[in-house]
Design a protein around this motif. Structure first.
Motif: not given
Length: 384
Positions: A71-76, A93-103
């Motif tokens: 996928g594509v990591v999208v942080p915004t 800044g999300l409290p997670t190991a995956y602070p992004y949306t994955l497309m």
């Protein structure tokens, strides 16, 4: 594959929810049958947003790393009206190991889940279409186009038009939005950074553009259209980006890789359980694509339900399954309400209402707390 005549759990529908449930059951050593009415490879791009909470859940199944590679990591996430940025929402800044949306397109997600299921010793029986579902105190008899299966429990993960839900007599309360939606994977020049999913507001309607894997010119576009064509082409997509894209920046559509149109419903099943029949995914809830919440909520349903069924199969009381509805249905009703607010806000047409909306959005999302709250909600971290 021929159908067994008996099993502990029969899962109807091998989309992301059905596959995720099957992986959990396979890992727990529970006897199950997963069937689908489509031939293998008949799936399409469809849902392509995977949020942080879903990545957390899928990490427990051992597939998040594989998905991320595809996928594509999208942080915004941004909200725009013409040249004006109304909201800029970072996920970093999300409290997670995956602070992004994955497309990542849904067909790739399903391929990864299927490969993981086969590693766990399971597979999908295709193509078998369910015709009748009849439950009693000791189990459920399911008749398909290729035979009859007797199961202790049945999971309907067979989509919005679920035969399992209808046969179980469970209502599906809600309504349909007036607009139709265009859904397309396209190749185009696009002036915005590929590190953002952008929501564009305009008098013509709402449009979402997000990067897809497969090249710097590959994007997903979702747009409201009064009456969309059945298979939107280059001219249709070009007219949308011309009218609704960022002002002063020309975008040229060169290819439509895949496209569809659809009507959007906002509905939640009245119950998630009817005796030994349970629902998951789109069979239990459907809503606007705003925020990309649908597949994510369904996968989280599936893993929660699979774990409960594994505990019951190991000897815990059947009443444990009642907690599935009490924990997961409120999540779905909250998602439906959230996406409905987003959709109605985004599709305002009168100029005074749009100007007021834009002013409010720009003021509210100038505050860090508001940006953090929206990022947390989009990422579905509240559903932990």
């Amino acid at each position: 594959m021929s159908l067994p005549t008996r099993t502990d759990v029969l899962i109807v529908g091998a989309g992301p929810a059905g596959l995720a449930t099957a992986i959990v059951l396979a890992e727990a050593g529970v006897d199950f049958v997963l069937l689908d009415r489509q031939a293998e490879g008949a799936n399409t791009s469809r849902a392509c947003v995977v949020h942080a909470r879903t990545l957390e859940v899928l990490a427990e199944l051992g597939v998040t790393g594989r998905l991320t590679e595809l996928g594509v990591v999208v942080p915004t996430f941004t909200v725009r009206d013409g040249a004006t940025v109304l909201a800029h929402v970072p996920f970093g800044g999300l409290p997670t190991a995956y602070p992004y949306t994955l497309m990542v397109p849904q067909d790739r997600t399903e391929a990864v889940l299927l490969a993981r299921l086969r590693e766990a010793g399971g597979d999908v029986h295709r193509p078998y279409e369910v015709t009748t579902v009849a439950g009693d105190d000791t189990g459920v008899t399911v008749t398909t186009t290729g035979g009859t299966v007797r199961a202790k429990y049945v999971i309907g993960a067979d989509g919005m038009h679920s035969v399992v839900r209808e046969q179980a007599g469970i209502g599906f309360t809600g309504a349909t939005y007036a607009e139709s939606f265009v859904l397309a994977d396209v190749r185009m020049s696009w002036p915005l950074d590929r590190e953002e999913v952008s929501l564009h507001l305009s008098p013509e309607g709402v449009t979402v553009v997000a990067p897809l894997p497969g090249g710097d010119d590959h994007y997903r576009l979702v747009a409201t259209v009064a009456e969309a064509p059945e298979h939107p082409g280059i001219a249709d997509i070009q007219s949308i980006v011309d009218a609704r894209g960022p002002e002063g920046a020309r975008s040229r559509v060169t290819e439509v890789v895949w496209s569809s149109r659809f009507r959007v419903h906002h509905r939640v099943a009245d119950h998630y359980r009817a005796g030994r029949i349970l629902l998951a995914g789109d069979a239990a809830h459907v809503h606007s694509p705003a925020g990309g919440q649908g597949m994510n909520t369904g996968i989280q349903d599936a893993v929660a339900l699979g774990r409960l069924l594994a505990r019951v199969a190991a000897g815990e009381p059947d009443a444990l399954l009642d907690t599935y509805e009490t924990t997961r249905r409120p999540v779905a009703t909250a998602v439906v309400a959230f996406t409905d607010r987003m959709t109605r806000m985004a599709t305002l047409r009168p100029r005074p209402a749009r100007l007021l909306r834009n002013t409010v959005l720009k003021t509210v999302f100038s505050l860090p707390q508001a940006r953090e709250k929206l990022a947390y909600q989009l990422a579905e971290l509240a559903a932990r």
